[in-house]
Motif scaffolding. Structure first.
Motif, PDB file in Angstrom:
ATOM      1  N   UNK A  14       0.806  -1.220   0.000  1.00 47.23           N
ATOM      2  CA  UNK A  14       0.000   0.000   0.000  1.00 47.23           C
ATOM      3  C   UNK A  14       0.837   1.266   0.000  1.00 47.23           C
ATOM      4  N   UNK A  15       2.156   1.124   0.067  1.00 43.69           N
ATOM      5  CA  UNK A  15       3.030   2.290  -0.040  1.00 43.69           C
ATOM      6  C   UNK A  15       3.676   2.730   1.246  1.00 43.69           C
ATOM      7  N   UNK A  16       3.496   1.978   2.325  1.00 41.62           N
ATOM      8  CA  UNK A  16       4.108   2.366   3.594  1.00 41.62           C
ATOM      9  C   UNK A  16       5.605   2.061   3.567  1.00 41.62           C
ATOM     10  N   UNK A  17       6.376   2.941   4.169  1.00 41.98           N
ATOM     11  CA  UNK A  17       7.821   2.731   4.250  1.00 41.98           C
ATOM     12  C   UNK A  17       8.146   1.777   5.390  1.00 41.98           C
ATOM     13  N   UNK A  18       9.390   1.316   5.424  1.00 41.39           N
ATOM     14  CA  UNK A  18       9.805   0.404   6.496  1.00 41.39           C
ATOM     15  C   UNK A  18       9.692   1.072   7.867  1.00 41.39           C
ATOM     16  N   UNK A  19      10.009   2.362   7.914  1.00 39.73           N
ATOM     17  CA  UNK A  19       9.903   3.083   9.183  1.00 39.73           C
ATOM     18  C   UNK A  19       8.452   3.203   9.633  1.00 39.73           C
ATOM     19  N   UNK A  20       7.545   3.481   8.683  1.00 38.66           N
ATOM     20  CA  UNK A  20       6.125   3.575   9.017  1.00 38.66           C
ATOM     21  C   UNK A  20       5.575   2.228   9.483  1.00 38.66           C
ATOM     22  N   UNK A  21       5.990   1.162   8.840  1.00 36.47           N
ATOM     23  CA  UNK A  21       5.530  -0.170   9.240  1.00 36.47           C
ATOM     24  C   UNK A  21       5.977  -0.481  10.661  1.00 36.47           C
ATOM     25  N   UNK A  22       7.206  -0.122  10.956  1.00 38.68           N
ATOM     26  CA  UNK A  22       7.747  -0.422  12.290  1.00 38.68           C
ATOM     27  C   UNK A  22       7.090   0.423  13.375  1.00 38.68           C
ATOM     28  N   UNK A  23       6.919   1.712  13.115  1.00 34.52           N
ATOM     29  CA  UNK A  23       6.406   2.613  14.145  1.00 34.52           C
ATOM     30  C   UNK A  23       4.889   2.614  14.248  1.00 34.52           C
ATOM     31  N   UNK A  24       4.185   2.411  13.145  1.00 35.14           N
ATOM     32  CA  UNK A  24       2.723   2.538  13.156  1.00 35.14           C
ATOM     33  C   UNK A  24       1.982   1.207  13.187  1.00 35.14           C
ATOM     34  N   UNK A  25       2.697   0.104  12.916  1.00 36.27           N
ATOM     35  CA  UNK A  25       2.028  -1.203  12.907  1.00 36.27           C
ATOM     36  C   UNK A  25       2.641  -2.140  13.936  1.00 36.27           C
ATOM     37  N   UNK A  26       3.951  -2.345  13.842  1.00 30.19           N
ATOM     38  CA  UNK A  26       4.601  -3.327  14.707  1.00 30.19           C
ATOM     39  C   UNK A  26       4.600  -2.868  16.160  1.00 30.19           C
ATOM     40  N   UNK A  27       5.016  -1.640  16.414  1.00 30.94           N
ATOM     41  CA  UNK A  27       5.088  -1.161  17.795  1.00 30.94           C
ATOM     42  C   UNK A  27       3.722  -1.107  18.489  1.00 30.94           C
ATOM     43  N   UNK A  28       2.654  -0.588  17.830  1.00 32.90           N
ATOM     44  CA  UNK A  28       1.338  -0.637  18.502  1.00 32.90           C
ATOM     45  C   UNK A  28       0.868  -2.057  18.814  1.00 32.90           C
ATOM     46  N   UNK A  29       1.137  -3.006  17.916  1.00 34.94           N
ATOM     47  CA  UNK A  29       0.760  -4.384  18.183  1.00 34.94           C
ATOM     48  C   UNK A  29       1.603  -5.011  19.282  1.00 34.94           C
ATOM     49  N   UNK A  30       2.761  -4.434  19.543  1.00 35.85           N
ATOM     50  CA  UNK A  30       3.686  -5.002  20.537  1.00 35.85           C
ATOM     51  C   UNK A  30       3.586  -4.320  21.890  1.00 35.85           C
ATOM     52  N   UNK A  31       2.585  -3.513  22.116  1.00 35.94           N
ATOM     53  CA  UNK A  31       2.444  -2.817  23.391  1.00 35.94           C
ATOM     54  C   UNK A  31       2.427  -3.758  24.590  1.00 35.94           C
ATOM     55  N   UNK A  32       1.730  -4.908  24.528  1.00 38.02           N
ATOM     56  CA  UNK A  32       1.767  -5.813  25.696  1.00 38.02           C
ATOM     57  C   UNK A  32       3.169  -6.282  26.038  1.00 38.02           C
ATOM     58  N   UNK A  33       3.930  -6.718  25.018  1.00 34.29           N
ATOM     59  CA  UNK A  33       5.291  -7.192  25.276  1.00 34.29           C
ATOM     60  C   UNK A  33       6.198  -6.063  25.747  1.00 34.29           C
ATOM     61  N   UNK A  34       6.021  -4.873  25.187  1.00 34.72           N
ATOM     62  CA  UNK A  34       6.831  -3.722  25.602  1.00 34.72           C
ATOM     63  C   UNK A  34       6.505  -3.344  27.043  1.00 34.72           C
ATOM     64  N   UNK A  35       5.219  -3.431  27.410  1.00 32.22           N
ATOM     65  CA  UNK A  35       4.825  -3.111  28.791  1.00 32.22           C
ATOM     66  C   UNK A  35       5.438  -4.094  29.781  1.00 32.22           C
ATOM     67  N   UNK A  36       5.377  -5.386  29.459  1.00 34.83           N
ATOM     68  CA  UNK A  36       5.964  -6.400  30.339  1.00 34.83           C
ATOM     69  C   UNK A  36       7.468  -6.201  30.459  1.00 34.83           C
ATOM     70  N   UNK A  37       8.122  -5.968  29.326  1.00 35.74           N
ATOM     71  CA  UNK A  37       9.574  -5.772  29.339  1.00 35.74           C
ATOM     72  C   UNK A  37       9.952  -4.524  30.130  1.00 35.74           C
ATOM     73  N   UNK A  38       9.197  -3.450  29.950  1.00 31.00           N
ATOM     74  CA  UNK A  38       9.485  -2.213  30.680  1.00 31.00           C
ATOM     75  C   UNK A  38       9.368  -2.421  32.179  1.00 31.00           C
TER      76      UNK A  38
END
Length: 296
Positions: free
Chosen positions: A194-218
């Protein structure tokens, strides 16, 4: 005649199944209650000791009520003449928060690279990190001291942050990589089409989906830095940069508060408050967010 055995047998089996289910649930609840009691009793005992005016830690009975109620220990811990609690609390917050942010910044990017990209030495890198985690941290204390001496970071909060961040990278990378592996790669491929860059995919898709793991790790990284004692005691000797764990030890060994166990218990209860607050703040991500984040 009507054969009643075919009618009664399903009911009999259903009743047996219900009884077995009730028995299993009852046994599970009994085990959980026993575990909760063993987990809560030490906390209640420390709380009772902190509110007790009698300085007697050793006792033949486990009393959960203070023999002489007082708030003197908390007052001395917060504003006592030998206590610089708020300064020590500030030091611990600076070290713990900076360690958490630094570990997450390096850990998230490294874990995502190890999860999504295939490069030479990836498996060796992960296995070496896992092998380093198998050795006790005390084995590296001499190497850490020499390294901090060369960098002139002895008796500095920056030196503690450097040590804690490096020590937590193993857990951070492995924990986040395991979660990144569960996120379907097709989501990223569709976004890329759809035209998203690698940075957009990482920051807008992967990181929001990883909030549970990031919260536990934090939470685990923050708790590790907040409660760490050995390295903080070894690499700091200036009271102005003491963290709370070392400061509590120093009060316990000072002349005015020597072997004052109620004061020590009061300090332990106060130190636990920030961790409880962070846990309550991240509770949504730790519990319901696990299922929500993965299903999205």
């Amino acid at each position: 005649m009507l054969n009643t055995s075919k009618i009664s047998n399903p009911n009999l089996k259903q009743n047996v199944f219900k009884r077995k289910t009730i028995l299993k649930c009852t046994m599970a609840y009994i085990v959980l209650i026993i575990a909760i009691v063993f987990a809560i009793l030490p906390i209640l005992w420390i709380l009772s000791t902190s509110l007790d005016a009698v300085n007697n830690l050793s006792s033949t009975s486990l009393g959960l009520l203070p023999r002489k109620f007082t708030l003197y220990n908390y007052r001395e811990m917060l504003i006592g003449p030998d206590s610089h609690f708020f300064r020590w609390c500030f030091n611990s917050l600076i070290v713990s928060v900076t360690t958490t942010l630094f570990s997450l910044f390096l850990g998230v990017t490294a874990a995502y690279a190890c999860s999504r990209f295939r490069f030479r030495g990836r498996k060796l890198f992960l296995n070496m990190f896992l092998l380093l985690n198998a050795f006790p941290s005390i084995l590296s204390i001499v190497a850490y001291y020499k390294m901090l001496s060369i960098l002139n970071l002895i008796n500095t909060l920056g030196g503690l942050v450097l040590i804690y961040s490096g020590g937590q990278l193993v857990f951070t990378i492995w924990n986040l990589k395991g979660y990144f592996d569960t996120i379907p790669y097709e989501i990223e491929e569709a976004s890329f089409i759809d035209g998203a860059s690698s940075f957009d995919i990482f920051t807008k898709i992967v990181l929001p989906l990883s909030k549970p793991a990031i919260a536990v790790t934090s939470l685990f990284v923050f708790m590790s830095a907040w409660n760490e004692y050995l390295f903080a005691m070894t690499f700091t000797s200036n009271k102005n940069i003491y963290t709370l764990s070392v400061a509590l030890w120093s009060l316990q060994n000072s002349g005015n508060y020597s072997t004052n166990w109620p004061l020590f218990a009061a300090g332990s209860m106060i130190i636990a408050i920030p961790v409880v607050i962070i846990f309550l703040f991240l509770q949504k991500s730790l519990v319901s967010g696990l299922t929500l984040g993965s299903s999205k």
